[in-house]
Write an enzyme that holds these catalytic residues in place. Structure first.
Site, PDB file in Angstrom:
ATOM      1  N   GLU A 290      28.186  16.478  14.517  1.00 33.19           N
ATOM      2  CA  GLU A 290      28.386  17.023  15.856  1.00 33.19           C
ATOM      3  C   GLU A 290      29.200  18.312  15.831  1.00 33.19           C
ATOM      4  O   GLU A 290      30.310  18.352  15.288  1.00 33.19           O
ATOM      5  CB  GLU A 290      29.089  15.977  16.735  1.00 33.19           C
ATOM      6  CG  GLU A 290      29.457  16.462  18.124  1.00 33.19           C
ATOM      7  CD  GLU A 290      28.245  16.809  18.944  1.00 33.19           C
ATOM      8  OE1 GLU A 290      28.244  17.911  19.542  1.00 33.19           O
ATOM      9  OE2 GLU A 290      27.303  15.992  19.007  1.00 33.19           O
ATOM     10  N   SER A 332      21.778  18.234  21.093  1.00 32.90           N
ATOM     11  CA  SER A 332      21.763  17.423  19.870  1.00 32.90           C
ATOM     12  C   SER A 332      20.420  16.738  19.640  1.00 32.90           C
ATOM     13  O   SER A 332      19.953  16.622  18.508  1.00 32.90           O
ATOM     14  CB  SER A 332      22.863  16.358  19.920  1.00 32.90           C
ATOM     15  OG  SER A 332      24.138  16.948  20.013  1.00 32.90           O
ATOM     16  N   HIS A 445      32.710  16.323  19.229  1.00 35.25           N
ATOM     17  CA  HIS A 445      32.090  16.923  20.409  1.00 35.25           C
ATOM     18  C   HIS A 445      33.151  17.628  21.256  1.00 35.25           C
ATOM     19  O   HIS A 445      34.315  17.242  21.260  1.00 35.25           O
ATOM     20  CB  HIS A 445      31.407  15.821  21.227  1.00 35.25           C
ATOM     21  CG  HIS A 445      30.421  16.322  22.242  1.00 35.25           C
ATOM     22  ND1 HIS A 445      30.803  16.929  23.417  1.00 35.25           N
ATOM     23  CD2 HIS A 445      29.063  16.296  22.253  1.00 35.25           C
ATOM     24  CE1 HIS A 445      29.731  17.250  24.108  1.00 35.25           C
ATOM     25  NE2 HIS A 445      28.655  16.882  23.429  1.00 35.25           N
ATOM     26  N   ASP A 505      24.650  20.000  14.237  1.00 35.17           N
ATOM     27  CA  ASP A 505      23.551  19.887  15.202  1.00 35.17           C
ATOM     28  C   ASP A 505      23.390  21.150  16.039  1.00 35.17           C
ATOM     29  O   ASP A 505      22.287  21.519  16.424  1.00 35.17           O
ATOM     30  CB  ASP A 505      23.732  18.664  16.108  1.00 35.17           C
ATOM     31  CG  ASP A 505      25.043  18.664  16.893  1.00 35.17           C
ATOM     32  OD1 ASP A 505      25.892  19.544  16.661  1.00 35.17           O
ATOM     33  OD2 ASP A 505      25.219  17.764  17.736  1.00 35.17           O
ATOM     34  N   HIS A 506      24.499  21.835  16.328  1.00 39.34           N
ATOM     35  CA  HIS A 506      24.440  23.088  17.094  1.00 39.34           C
ATOM     36  C   HIS A 506      25.798  23.758  17.024  1.00 39.34           C
ATOM     37  O   HIS A 506      26.797  23.149  16.641  1.00 39.34           O
ATOM     38  CB  HIS A 506      24.050  22.834  18.558  1.00 39.34           C
ATOM     39  CG  HIS A 506      24.871  21.784  19.242  1.00 39.34           C
ATOM     40  ND1 HIS A 506      26.194  21.980  19.607  1.00 39.34           N
ATOM     41  CD2 HIS A 506      24.574  20.519  19.625  1.00 39.34           C
ATOM     42  CE1 HIS A 506      26.662  20.893  20.186  1.00 39.34           C
ATOM     43  NE2 HIS A 506      25.698  19.972  20.197  1.00 39.34           N
TER      44      HIS A 506
END
Length: 627
Positions: A290, A332, A445, A505-506
């Site tokens: 994450e 995600s 996150h 994921d990003h």
């Protein structure tokens, strides 16, 4: 008592009011309509000023005006909104205008917030994703900026007008009291505005020749869509697109041929090189982390390594340092999609929510055909981003979610990374081989507020109280959990025959809080820019260290891995949108925004850009079924 004014309009006098009050009431009623329309037009420009500003936490009004391509179209949509005020009479009109203004203001404000969070605008498709909001409110509120108050600058003025008008006289003219007259006014404005929009659609969309300036068309670039159709028009058209999803989407033979031709021409047909099949027969464990950005890998803050566990993997890894996030609105879940299918996500909404049953020639399906036991394992509920339904349909033999774990420590979105990886290790170690496991983490996150007892880095107060400092603490915590997990796999012997793939994921902290990062003083050059880079680390015991500088993205991971595992290209080359990053002459990546990174000629850009639209069409039409 009734009286006639010099204007020839009947007035219902109240005791103690002056004859002039009636005319003032008339002005308030009429001019508030025009004021509301004008304010909504200004707010449309403000939103566009956010969209096209170099910093989306600042308003650039000149760019806002410049980038509303069709101002009359923008006005027509706003006239339709304000026309609803004719459905009420007298003082009710004032309140209805205020409500309409507030609704549009909140809509545009949340557009600005969602733009910072996802690079897109609010969509009706989000109604299908409301379950994701349960644990995300902190992240959502973190996206607000002080400048967002600009969407509400006129509300105090209107409130004062309402207070003033409280004791004013209202006219009993048919325009205000006759239902027939009010409905006539309402439908007249609606019909004239809709007629103008229909004429514009025919003139510009049907018979026009500017392919970038369609009105009723979802462009691959959301900013271009809202630029053409206007902010309010975007939401009206989005509702139409939402309901059109309930009809089967069918491709013409021409469209099918175009999509397949685009995929086929992308294949470079290069001879195999030394990477082909070097991991053949090994287990594959993919760990999606994450919000892991590339800039923290190998870096230290105040003399402390941020990612010591990942750093230890690099001497036995192939490390891609120009690997980019290509996620769209599905964030995600889009990363899940691209890693396992090598297909761009849809342009509007979340692919997993809108089309969970679309078929793909996926990574788990291909590995399964070669005897691999495949599992998708998440520490969150299967309904979150609808991942369990989508990944299960994608071909994973088993999907394991939060219900299989003891929820003994919750950090923000769900089970903590420490507890999750501790509990899942036995599943990984004891399963039948060869296996392909796809796993994700959650704890890092945004908004990066790690519990105090998990903050291991000693940061000075200036940095420690910022979002960047919080990000460092969050990534450092997750990195430590990954290190412990890897040690356990190594002790069990599983790691001897397992390829471990780790990527982000990003992008996240630069995506959401770049304005704050740029203002931190003193600063360090290495943390100022990340540019959507996420690390890609492919680790295997005994692997010689390599750093690959080729520009690539998440759609490229699947063909790269399949080549490393010795799977023949004929099994997937006609169904993937990505390329093998270890055997390519190309050095570019296409982002979901339509931007490019790396080296690509201007003439080739237009053809490559079609991939975003073709992927959208392929997913919506179930293009890959039976392929």
């Amino acid at each position: 008592m009734m009286a006639k004014t010099s204007y020839g309009i009947t007035v219902a006098h109240r005791r103690g009011t002056k004859r002039g009050d009636g005319f003032l009431g008339y002005l308030v009623q009429e001019w508030l309509l025009f004021l509301t329309f004008g304010m909504l037009l200004i707010k449309s420009i403000i939103l566009m000023g956010f969209v096209y500003s170099h910093n989306q936490s600042m308003i650039d009004m000149s760019r806002g005006i410049k980038n509303i391509t069709y101002m009359p179209v923008c006005a027509a949509f706003l006239l339709i909104v304000t026309a609803f005020s004719f459905l009420a009479k007298n003082r009710g009109r004032l309140w209805l205008l205020l409500i309409l203004n507030l609704l549009v203001s909140f809509l545009f404000a949340f557009d600005a917030v969602y733009l910072r969070a996802s690079g897109n605008f609010l969509s009706t498709q989000l109604l299908r994703q409301t379950g994701n909001l349960n644990n995300l409110w902190d992240s959502i509120f973190a996206m607000f900026r002080p400048c967002d108050i600009a969407f509400f600058f006129d509300i105090p003025i209107i409130a004062v007008l309402l207070i003033i008008s409280r004791n004013l006289v209202y006219y009993d003219s048919p325009l205000f009291t006759s239902l027939k007259a009010r409905l006539t006014a309402f439908f007249t404005v609606i019909i004239l505005s809709a007629g103008y929009l229909a004429a514009s659609h025919i003139t510009i969309d049907v018979y026009g020749h500017n392919k970038n300036n369609y009105i009723f068309y979802t462009h691959w670039n959301p900013a271009q869509t809202i630029c053409n159709i206007s902010p309010m028009g975007y939401h009206v058209y989005d509702c139409y697109v939402f309901f059109s999803d309930f009809k089967p989407y069918r491709l013409s033979a021409k469209n099918r041929n175009e999509i397949q031709a685009w995929i086929d021409q992308k294949n470079e047909k290069l001879p195999s090189n030394r990477y082909k099949g070097i991991y053949k027969g090994k287990n594959l464990l993919v760990l999606q982390v994450e919000s892991l950005e590339n800039f923290v890998v190998g870096q230290a803050v105040d003399g402390q390594e941020i990612t010591p566990s990942l750093n230890k993997l690099l001497p036995n890894s192939i490390y891609f340092d120009n690997y980019y996030a290509q996620v769209n609105e599905g964030t995600s879940s889009d990363a899940d999609l691209m890693t396992n299918t090598s297909v761009f996500p849809i342009r509007n909404g979340s692919t997993f929510f809108r089309f969970p049953y679309t078929s793909y020639n996926s990574l788990p399906a291909i590995m399964g055909r070669h005897g691999y036991n495949t599992k998708a394992i998440h520490p969150d509920n299967g309904e979150y981003w609808n991942w369990m339904k989508a990944l299960g349909n994608m071909g994973f033999h088993e999907c394991i979610d939060a219900r299989s774990f003891k929820m003994d420590e919750i950090i923000f979105l769900g089970l903590s990374d420490g507890s999750f990886l501790r509990q899942v290790k036995d599943t990984v170690i004891s399963q039948k081989t060869p296996f392909y496991n796809f796993m994700v983490t959650l704890s890092s996150h945004s908004p990066f507020e790690m519990p105090v007892w998990h903050r291991k880095l000693k940061l000075d107060q200036t940095l420690g109280e910022t979002k960047l400092g919080g990000y460092f603490q969050s990534i450092n915590y997750t990195d430590g959990c990954i290190g412990t997990f890897i040690d356990e796999l190594d002790k069990s012997g599983v790691l001897d025959n397992t390829v471990l793939v780790i990527y982000g994921d990003h992008d996240s902290v630069h995506k959401y809080f770049n304005d704050e990062i740029q203002s931190i003083k003193p600063s360090q050059a290495w943390w100022l820019d990340n540019d959507k880079r996420i690390p890609l680390i492919i680790y295997s015991k005994g692997q010689k260290p390599e750093t690959i500088h080729t520009n690539g993205g998440q759609i490229d991971l699947m063909p790269t891995l399949l080549n490393l595992f010795g799977i023949d290209e004929s099994e997937y080359e006609s169904t993937v949108f990505g390329r093998n990053l270890l055997n390519t002459r190309e050095d570019y990546v296409l982002l979901s925004s339509g931007e490019f990174r790396g080296s690509i000629g201007e003439t080739k850009k237009a053809e490559v850009l079609k991939g975003l639209e073709y992927a959208d069409m392929a997913i919506r039409s179930d293009f890959f079924r039976n392929k």
